[in-house]
Scaffold this active site. Structure first.
Site, short mmCIF file in Angstrom:
data_model
loop_
_atom_site.label_atom_id
_atom_site.label_comp_id
_atom_site.label_asym_id
_atom_site.label_seq_id
_atom_site.Cartn_x
_atom_site.Cartn_y
_atom_site.Cartn_z
N ASP A 1 52.86 33.08 47.66
CA ASP A 1 53.95 32.12 47.41
C ASP A 1 55.26 32.86 47.20
OD1 ASP A 1 55.13 29.64 47.14
OD2 ASP A 1 54.76 29.53 44.98
N ASP B 1 55.53 35.34 39.15
CA ASP B 1 54.59 34.28 39.54
C ASP B 1 53.51 34.81 40.49
OD1 ASP B 1 56.00 32.58 37.98
OD2 ASP B 1 56.99 31.51 39.60
#
Length: 300
Positions: free
Chosen positions: A70, A87
């Site tokens: 991502d 993340d």
């Protein structure tokens, strides 16, 4: 893994069951570093940031054995003229069945952002993907920087027409099938022919497998597809049932393969048709498995 590899990322501080406490990336006043999407970046710094991120993506893949899955301007922080990757919780390892698809998606996000927002002469999507996964590039920082320097010089010398062709190639690469292993190659016979003709560069997975010469790639592709899987693709029958019914050993399969190596397309078509007809007739008289089990089950 990222911190151990020298990448800029939050330092893990404490792990308690499923809770991970990490370092806060921000000022002493409690203001977090801005996301790359929101950061005020001078125009002349975008090319440097692009190649730093490309380098980090390769280290993430080759050293950390991870695909972010991502990666975009929303999951990258900017501070002190450097980029920080955050993340990483949804990242996957190489063994994940969609790891390469996630990597291609990350490459696309990075390429689109720096091309549109920063006006960077980015490399093609396929070239970026191959640089990250290429096993022929050395593991040291000098090897990586040398490969990146060569790519950057090539991109700076590209004409507008060549860049337009690169953008068209990106559209094709986005829809291309990428096998993770040789067993997943869709048509290995076609690929072996391409290799023997010197067209190895047309294969998306050539650098991914780390095979440096055509003979090695051809030999590996020729033997990698299991014989049972080949029979299933050619004859359209279950490979396990085929081996059970005919009782063929691996040596017999290997000899059969060499026997049919020189046959023409018409002969191969006729052999496949006869093989299908024979299996169709065999299935008509085949005893179902539940009947066999019932017959061999001990009576109470």
């Amino acid at each position: 893994r990222l911190c151990n590899a020298g990448l800029l990322a939050p330092q893990p501080l404490l792990l308690r069951q499923h809770v991970l406490v990490m370092e806060f990336l921000g000022s002493s006043d409690g203001w977090a570093y801005p996301r790359l999407k929101d950061a005020q970046v001078p125009a002349h710094r975008f090319p440097l940031l692009y190649y730093q991120l490309v380098r980090d993506m390769r280290i993430l893949y080759t050293v950390c054995k991870l695909v972010h899955a991502d990666l975009s301007e929303y999951n990258i922080l900017y501070h002190g003229k450097r980029l920080y990757i955050i993340d990483v919780s949804q990242s996957v390892e190489h063994e994940h069945p969609f790891a390469l698809d996630f990597l291609r998606h990350d490459c696309n996000n990075v390429t689109e952002y720096f091309r549109k927002r920063g006006g960077v002469r980015t490399m093609s999507l396929r070239r970026l993907f191959e640089f990250i996964t290429d096993k022929t590039i050395g593991p040291t920082e000098e090897d990586i920087d040398a490969a990146l320097g060569t790519i950057r010089d090539e991109m700076d010398d590209c004409s507008d027409e060549q860049l337009a062709a690169v953008r068209l190639d990106d559209e094709v690469f986005r829809q291309s099938y990428i096998p993770r292993t040789l067993e997943e190659v869709y048509d290995y016979e076609r690929d072996v022919k391409k290799i023997n003709k010197g067209d190895k560069d047309e294969l998306i997975y050539s650098n991914l497998l780390g095979t440096g010469n055509n003979d090695t790639v051809a030999a590996a592709a020729a033997v990698a597809v299991p014989e049972a899987a080949e029979a299933e693709l050619v004859a359209g029958v279950d490979a396990v049932d085929l081996n059970e019914e005919e009782g063929e050993s691996d040596d017999d399969n290997a000899s059969d393969k060499s026997e049919f190596a020189e046959e023409t397309k018409e002969e191969k078509k006729e052999r496949q048709k006869a093989f299908k007809d024979a299996n169709r007739e065999r299935r008509k008289t085949k005893v179902p498995k539940f009947v066999k089990k019932r017959a061999t089950r001990p009576k109470k």
